[in-house]
Scaffold this active site. Structure first.
Site, short mmCIF file in Angstrom:
data_model
loop_
_atom_site.label_atom_id
_atom_site.label_comp_id
_atom_site.label_asym_id
_atom_site.label_seq_id
_atom_site.Cartn_x
_atom_site.Cartn_y
_atom_site.Cartn_z
N ASN A 172 0.52 -1.02 0.30
CA ASN A 172 0.29 -0.03 -0.21
C ASN A 172 0.47 1.63 0.25
OD1 ASN A 172 -2.10 2.09 0.77
ND2 ASN A 172 -1.73 1.42 2.08
N LYS A 177 0.23 4.07 -0.25
CA LYS A 177 -0.74 6.18 0.51
C LYS A 177 -0.55 6.63 -0.20
CE LYS A 177 0.21 3.22 5.70
NZ LYS A 177 0.29 3.41 6.53
N HIS A 227 -9.14 1.24 4.86
CA HIS A 227 -8.26 1.53 5.21
C HIS A 227 -8.33 2.21 7.02
CE1 HIS A 227 -3.62 3.00 6.68
NE2 HIS A 227 -3.34 1.63 5.90
N GLU A 240 -6.35 4.78 7.68
CA GLU A 240 -6.13 6.44 7.82
C GLU A 240 -7.78 6.78 6.93
OE1 GLU A 240 -3.06 5.65 6.07
OE2 GLU A 240 -1.76 4.95 7.69
N GLU A 296 -5.52 -4.71 10.09
CA GLU A 296 -4.21 -4.41 10.68
C GLU A 296 -4.34 -3.11 12.28
OE1 GLU A 296 -2.18 -2.24 6.73
OE2 GLU A 296 -3.49 -0.80 7.18
N GLY A 321 2.93 2.52 11.38
CA GLY A 321 4.10 3.94 10.69
C GLY A 321 4.57 3.70 12.20
N SER A 346 3.81 -1.97 10.59
CA SER A 346 4.81 -2.62 11.14
C SER A 346 5.47 -3.73 10.45
CB SER A 346 5.18 -2.03 12.50
OG SER A 346 5.60 0.19 12.25
P1 13P Z 1 3.23 0.45 7.36
O1 13P Z 1 3.48 -0.96 7.12
O2 13P Z 1 4.14 1.45 7.08
O3 13P Z 1 3.01 0.27 9.32
O4 13P Z 1 1.74 0.70 6.64
C1 13P Z 1 1.12 -0.73 6.81
C2 13P Z 1 -0.30 -0.17 6.73
O5 13P Z 1 -0.84 0.90 7.31
C3 13P Z 1 -0.54 -0.57 5.68
O6 13P Z 1 -1.43 -0.70 4.81
#
Ligand code: 13P
Length: 252
Positions: free
Chosen positions: A9, A11, A96, A98, A168, A174, A214
Site C-alpha cells: 500500500n 499510500k 483502511h 487512515e 491492521e 507506521g 510495521s
Molecule cells: P506500515 O507498514 O508502514 O506500518 O503501514 C501498514 C499499512 O497501513 C498498510 O496498509
C-alpha cells in the site's frame, strides 16, 4: 485453499515517475523468482494506468487504495469503482484506518464501497483493526468483529468469498511497533471464526487474512508462519523494491 498474498500500500507516496520506476523495479526483481504468494501493489489513482502497463499482469496485481461510495455523477474529485476497474486494476483497498480516521468513512459508507467494488469485478482488500486504547481495554475482538459484521455481513456468501481481509492494528501502523506473531494469530483466528459462524467453515478457510502494521523483512517470516496469517499488507516497506521483495520471499 486460500492464497498467500503480499500487498503493498503505497499510500500518498511517490510522484508518478517515482511510482512507475518503483513498479518496474519490483517487476524486474520478481523475474525468475519463485514466490509462494500472489503479489499486489496498490497505488495512488493517477499511477494506476502506467503501473498496470509497466508490470507483468501474471506476476503482479495492481490495486487502488480507495474508491467512491457512489457509482457515478456529480461527486467532484471522486473516483468510482468502475473507473478503477477500467484502468486494468484488479484490487481496491477499502476501510483502511487512515480513511476511517481522517476521512470519516463509516461502516455504512464502506458497505456501499464494497458492493460497488464487487459489482465492478474488483477484489476488495477490506481493512479492520483497533486503536491502542481499544486493545488496552481488551476490546479489540469486539471492535474488529463489529467492523466485519457491520460492513460485510449483508453480502451473499458468493460475494463474501471474493474478499480479502487485512487486519491492521492502528497502533502498529507506521509506528515500528509490530503486533507479535502470537497477537496476530490470535485475532486472525478470531476473524476466521467470525466468518465461519456467518458463512460456514469452507468460506472462512478459503478467505485470505493479511496482517498489516510495521511488517518488514525481519518480522514477516515469523508472522507468515502462523496458520491464520496469509500474508501482509505493507506500507513503508513496500516503497523500496528490496524490502518489499524481502517480505514477498519470507514464506517458508
Ligand atoms: P506500515 O507498514 O508502514 O506500518 O503501514 C501498514 C499499512 O497501513 C498498510 O496498509
Amino acid at each position: 485453499m486460500r492464497k498467500n498474498i503480499v500487498a503493498g500500500n503505497w499510500k500518498m507516496n511517490t510522484t508518478l515517475q517515482e511510482g512507475v520506476a518503483l513498479a518496474k523495479e519490483i517487476n524486474e526483481a520478481l523475474k525468475g523468482v519463485e514466490t509462494k504468494c500472489d503479489v499486489v501493489i496498490a497505488t495512488p489513482f493517477i499511477h494506476l494506468v502506467p503501473v498496470v502497463e509497466a508490470v507483468d499482469a501474471a506476476r503482479i496485481g495492481v490495486g487502488a487504495e480507495n474508491c467512491a461510495d457512489k457509482a457515478e455523477g456529480a461527486y467532484t474529485g471522486e473516483v468510482s469503482a468502475a473507473m478503477v476497474a477500467s484502468t486494468g486494476a484488479k484490487y481496491v483497498i477499502l476501510g483502511h484506518s487512515e480513511r476511517r480516521a481522517y476521512y470519516h468513512e463509516t461502516a455504512e459508507i464502506l458497505k456501499e464501497k464494497v458492493v460497488l467494488a464487487l459489482a465492478n469485478g474488483l477484489t476488495p482488500i477490506f481493512c479492520v483493526g483497533e486503536v491502542l486504547e481499544e486493545r488496552e481495554a481488551n476490546k479489540h475482538f469486539d471492535v474488529v468483529g463489529a467492523q466485519i459484521k457491520d460492513s460485510l455481513f449483508d453480502l451473499s456468501a458468493e460475494d463474501f468469498a471474493k474478499l480479502v481481509i487485512a487486519y491492521e492494528p492502528v497502533w502498529a501502523i507506521g509506528t515500528g511497533k509490530t503486533a507479535t506473531a502470537d497477537q496476530a494469530q490470535e485475532i486472525h483466528a478470531f476473524i476466521r471464526q467470525t466468518i465461519a459462524e456467518k458463512y460456514g467453515k469452507e468460506i472462512a478457510d478459503n478467505t485470505s487474512i493479511l496482517y498489516g502494521g510495521s511488517c518488514k523483512p525481519s518480522n514477516a517470516g515469523e508472522l507468515f508462519a502462523k496458520p491464520d496469517v496469509d500474508g501482509g499488507l505493507i506500507g513503508g516497506a513496500a516503497l523500496k523494491a528490496d524490502s518489499f521483495m524481502g517480505i514477498i520471499t519470507a514464506f517458508e
